[in-house]
Design a protein around this motif. Structure first.
Motif, PDB file in Angstrom:
ATOM      1  N   GLU A 168       0.852  -1.185   0.000  1.00 42.91           N
ATOM      2  CA  GLU A 168       0.000   0.000   0.000  1.00 42.91           C
ATOM      3  C   GLU A 168       0.886   1.232   0.000  1.00 42.91           C
ATOM      4  OE1 GLU A 168      -4.003   0.153   2.174  1.00 42.91           O
ATOM      5  OE2 GLU A 168      -2.643   1.286   3.455  1.00 42.91           O
ATOM      6  N   GLU A 169       0.574   2.176  -0.852  1.00 44.11           N
ATOM      7  CA  GLU A 169       1.353   3.401  -0.967  1.00 44.11           C
ATOM      8  C   GLU A 169       0.461   4.589  -0.600  1.00 44.11           C
ATOM      9  OE1 GLU A 169       4.225   5.123  -4.359  1.00 44.11           O
ATOM     10  OE2 GLU A 169       2.148   4.875  -4.986  1.00 44.11           O
ATOM     11  N   THR A 170       0.997   5.493   0.201  1.00 43.27           N
ATOM     12  CA  THR A 170       0.274   6.717   0.576  1.00 43.27           C
ATOM     13  C   THR A 170       0.855   7.874  -0.220  1.00 43.27           C
ATOM     14  OG1 THR A 170      -0.057   5.882   2.817  1.00 43.27           O
ATOM     15  CG2 THR A 170      -0.306   8.247   2.489  1.00 43.27           C
ATOM     16  N   PHE A 171      -0.028   8.695  -0.777  1.00 43.53           N
ATOM     17  CA  PHE A 171       0.437   9.869  -1.509  1.00 43.53           C
ATOM     18  C   PHE A 171      -0.444  11.057  -1.170  1.00 43.53           C
ATOM     19  CE2 PHE A 171      -2.534   7.661  -4.182  1.00 43.53           C
ATOM     20  CZ  PHE A 171      -3.260   8.634  -4.836  1.00 43.53           C
ATOM     21  N   ILE A 172       0.146  12.213  -1.303  1.00 41.51           N
ATOM     22  CA  ILE A 172      -0.521  13.469  -0.951  1.00 41.51           C
ATOM     23  C   ILE A 172      -0.836  14.230  -2.232  1.00 41.51           C
ATOM     24  CG2 ILE A 172      -0.295  15.648   0.300  1.00 41.51           C
ATOM     25  CD1 ILE A 172      -0.224  13.321   2.200  1.00 41.51           C
ATOM     26  N   GLN A 173      -2.055  14.768  -2.297  1.00 39.26           N
ATOM     27  CA  GLN A 173      -2.458  15.623  -3.404  1.00 39.26           C
ATOM     28  C   GLN A 173      -3.002  16.923  -2.823  1.00 39.26           C
ATOM     29  OE1 GLN A 173      -5.337  12.892  -5.170  1.00 39.26           O
ATOM     30  NE2 GLN A 173      -4.147  12.986  -7.070  1.00 39.26           N
ATOM     31  N   THR A 174      -2.958  17.973  -3.591  1.00 37.87           N
ATOM     32  CA  THR A 174      -3.558  19.237  -3.167  1.00 37.87           C
ATOM     33  C   THR A 174      -4.599  19.658  -4.192  1.00 37.87           C
ATOM     34  OG1 THR A 174      -1.880  20.557  -4.292  1.00 37.87           O
ATOM     35  CG2 THR A 174      -1.472  20.030  -1.981  1.00 37.87           C
ATOM     36  N   ALA A 175      -5.600  20.360  -3.703  1.00 32.49           N
ATOM     37  CA  ALA A 175      -6.652  20.878  -4.574  1.00 32.49           C
ATOM     38  C   ALA A 175      -6.968  22.303  -4.132  1.00 32.49           C
ATOM     39  CB  ALA A 175      -7.893  20.010  -4.487  1.00 32.49           C
ATOM     40  N   SER A 176      -7.190  23.167  -5.097  1.00 27.95           N
ATOM     41  CA  SER A 176      -7.564  24.542  -4.809  1.00 27.95           C
ATOM     42  C   SER A 176      -9.088  24.601  -4.738  1.00 27.95           C
ATOM     43  CB  SER A 176      -7.041  25.452  -5.919  1.00 27.95           C
ATOM     44  OG  SER A 176      -7.361  26.779  -5.634  1.00 27.95           O
ATOM     45  N   VAL A 177      -9.608  25.122  -3.619  1.00 27.70           N
ATOM     46  CA  VAL A 177     -11.056  25.196  -3.442  1.00 27.70           C
ATOM     47  C   VAL A 177     -11.469  26.652  -3.208  1.00 27.70           C
ATOM     48  CG1 VAL A 177     -11.323  22.859  -2.550  1.00 27.70           C
ATOM     49  CG2 VAL A 177     -10.838  24.691  -0.966  1.00 27.70           C
ATOM     50  N   PRO A 178     -12.600  27.047  -3.768  1.00 29.22           N
ATOM     51  CA  PRO A 178     -13.081  28.419  -3.543  1.00 29.22           C
ATOM     52  C   PRO A 178     -13.586  28.566  -2.106  1.00 29.22           C
ATOM     53  CG  PRO A 178     -14.698  27.166  -4.787  1.00 29.22           C
ATOM     54  CD  PRO A 178     -13.492  26.280  -4.630  1.00 29.22           C
ATOM     55  N   PRO A 179     -13.636  29.799  -1.601  1.00 30.47           N
ATOM     56  CA  PRO A 179     -14.146  30.006  -0.249  1.00 30.47           C
ATOM     57  C   PRO A 179     -15.624  29.635  -0.150  1.00 30.47           C
ATOM     58  CG  PRO A 179     -13.544  32.106  -1.275  1.00 30.47           C
ATOM     59  CD  PRO A 179     -13.223  31.030  -2.243  1.00 30.47           C
ATOM     60  N   LYS A 180     -16.032  29.230   1.062  1.00 31.40           N
ATOM     61  CA  LYS A 180     -17.435  28.906   1.311  1.00 31.40           C
ATOM     62  C   LYS A 180     -18.257  30.193   1.316  1.00 31.40           C
ATOM     63  CE  LYS A 180     -16.010  25.697   4.744  1.00 31.40           C
ATOM     64  NZ  LYS A 180     -16.179  25.299   6.120  1.00 31.40           N
ATOM     65  N   LEU A 181     -19.540  30.040   1.087  1.00 33.39           N
ATOM     66  CA  LEU A 181     -20.435  31.199   1.094  1.00 33.39           C
ATOM     67  C   LEU A 181     -20.363  31.929   2.432  1.00 33.39           C
ATOM     68  CD1 LEU A 181     -22.524  32.913  -0.332  1.00 33.39           C
ATOM     69  CD2 LEU A 181     -24.277  31.332   0.447  1.00 33.39           C
ATOM     70  N   SER A 182     -20.255  31.195   3.525  1.00 33.30           N
ATOM     71  CA  SER A 182     -20.183  31.841   4.843  1.00 33.30           C
ATOM     72  C   SER A 182     -18.926  32.710   4.959  1.00 33.30           C
ATOM     73  CB  SER A 182     -20.210  30.796   5.955  1.00 33.30           C
ATOM     74  OG  SER A 182     -19.106  29.917   5.834  1.00 33.30           O
ATOM     75  N   GLU A 183     -17.816  32.295   4.335  1.00 32.09           N
ATOM     76  CA  GLU A 183     -16.598  33.094   4.357  1.00 32.09           C
ATOM     77  C   GLU A 183     -16.749  34.345   3.499  1.00 32.09           C
ATOM     78  OE1 GLU A 183     -14.098  29.969   2.988  1.00 32.09           O
ATOM     79  OE2 GLU A 183     -13.518  29.379   5.020  1.00 32.09           O
ATOM     80  N   LEU A 184     -17.420  34.206   2.346  1.00 39.91           N
ATOM     81  CA  LEU A 184     -17.679  35.361   1.487  1.00 39.91           C
ATOM     82  C   LEU A 184     -18.552  36.374   2.225  1.00 39.91           C
ATOM     83  CD1 LEU A 184     -18.504  33.542  -1.882  1.00 39.91           C
ATOM     84  CD2 LEU A 184     -16.325  34.544  -1.203  1.00 39.91           C
ATOM     85  N   MET A 185     -19.593  35.869   2.883  1.00 35.47           N
ATOM     86  CA  MET A 185     -20.503  36.745   3.624  1.00 35.47           C
ATOM     87  C   MET A 185     -19.786  37.408   4.801  1.00 35.47           C
ATOM     88  SD  MET A 185     -23.383  36.731   2.074  1.00 35.47           S
ATOM     89  CE  MET A 185     -24.481  37.420   3.297  1.00 35.47           C
ATOM     90  N   GLY A 186     -18.909  36.672   5.472  1.00 36.96           N
ATOM     91  CA  GLY A 186     -18.152  37.242   6.587  1.00 36.96           C
ATOM     92  C   GLY A 186     -17.273  38.392   6.135  1.00 36.96           C
ATOM     93  N   ALA A 187     -16.603  38.209   4.992  1.00 36.62           N
ATOM     94  CA  ALA A 187     -15.748  39.276   4.462  1.00 36.62           C
ATOM     95  C   ALA A 187     -16.583  40.486   4.064  1.00 36.62           C
ATOM     96  CB  ALA A 187     -14.956  38.761   3.264  1.00 36.62           C
ATOM     97  N   ALA A 188     -17.722  40.237   3.421  1.00 32.78           N
ATOM     98  CA  ALA A 188     -18.605  41.342   3.027  1.00 32.78           C
ATOM     99  C   ALA A 188     -19.120  42.076   4.264  1.00 32.78           C
ATOM    100  CB  ALA A 188     -19.773  40.821   2.188  1.00 32.78           C
ATOM    101  N   ASP A 189     -19.454  41.330   5.303  1.00 32.39           N
ATOM    102  CA  ASP A 189     -19.953  41.934   6.532  1.00 32.39           C
ATOM    103  C   ASP A 189     -18.883  42.811   7.187  1.00 32.39           C
ATOM    104  OD1 ASP A 189     -21.971  42.218   8.628  1.00 32.39           O
ATOM    105  OD2 ASP A 189     -20.585  41.036   9.860  1.00 32.39           O
ATOM    106  N   ARG A 190     -17.648  42.330   7.217  1.00 33.65           N
ATOM    107  CA  ARG A 190     -16.564  43.120   7.814  1.00 33.65           C
ATOM    108  C   ARG A 190     -16.323  44.403   7.017  1.00 33.65           C
ATOM    109  NH1 ARG A 190     -14.715  37.759   8.449  1.00 33.65           N
ATOM    110  NH2 ARG A 190     -14.629  37.191  10.637  1.00 33.65           N
ATOM    111  N   LEU A 191     -16.363  44.289   5.697  1.00 31.34           N
ATOM    112  CA  LEU A 191     -16.190  45.482   4.866  1.00 31.34           C
ATOM    113  C   LEU A 191     -17.336  46.468   5.088  1.00 31.34           C
ATOM    114  CD1 LEU A 191     -14.958  43.902   1.539  1.00 31.34           C
ATOM    115  CD2 LEU A 191     -13.700  45.532   2.956  1.00 31.34           C
TER     116      LEU A 191
END
Length: 165
Positions: free
Chosen positions: A106-129
């Motif tokens: 068995e071999e273990t390997f690491i991958q990375t993926a770019s994910v967009p921010p969640k809606l709650s994070e977008l709303m939090g940033a908008a709220d702070r602004l």
């Protein structure tokens, strides 16, 4: 700035525990005092100056400037910033040895993926602004903006408008 406020700042910078720092500075209701002190403009300036001094920052250094923070929140709100997700996977490998026996591994390997921010994070940033710009008080209509709850609107037949049954 009072001596007690200066003492609060010194204590706060030791471990960033505002309630403990307010108590050590001699405030009776440490929780309420900590919240009030952290909102105080003079205390904020003193803390920013001390942190900059500790970091050796002289403009553009370790401490983010107001414009940088606003630009970051704007980028988050617009979805221009992504997060990196680290994924750990395993896969089975079968090989044949020189004697003809099969070996599974068995071999273990690491991958990375770019994910967009969640809606709650977008709303939090908008709220702070929004809170930042509303706090400036430059546009009284914007600062007075709020939520209006309207009663349910019914048609003559008694069913709700816009809702199909």
């Amino acid at each position: 700035m009072t001596e007690r406020q200066q003492m609060f700042c010194r204590e706060y910078l030791s471990d960033f525990d505002a309630v403990r720092a307010a108590g050590a500075a001699g405030y009776q209701d440490a929780g309420a005092a900590a919240a009030r002190l952290l909102k105080s403009g003079s205390v904020q300036k003193e803390l920013a100056k001390a942190v900059s001094k500790q970091n050796g920052a002289k403009g553009g250094g370790e401490t983010a400037e107001r414009g940088e923070i606003l630009a970051f929140y704007t980028a988050v709100m617009r979805g221009a910033v992504s997060d990196t997700l680290i994924i750990q996977n395993k896969r089975k490998i079968q090989r044949t040895e020189s004697d003809g026996s099969k070996v599974s591994d068995e071999e273990t390997f690491i991958q990375t993926a770019s994910v967009p921010p969640k809606l709650s994070e977008l709303m939090g940033a908008a709220d702070r602004l929004y809170k930042y710009y509303a706090g400036l008080g430059s546009d009284s209509d914007e600062a007075a903006c709020g939520v209006v709850i309207l009663p349910e609107i019914r048609s003559d037949s008694g069913s709700r408008k816009g809702v199909t049954e």
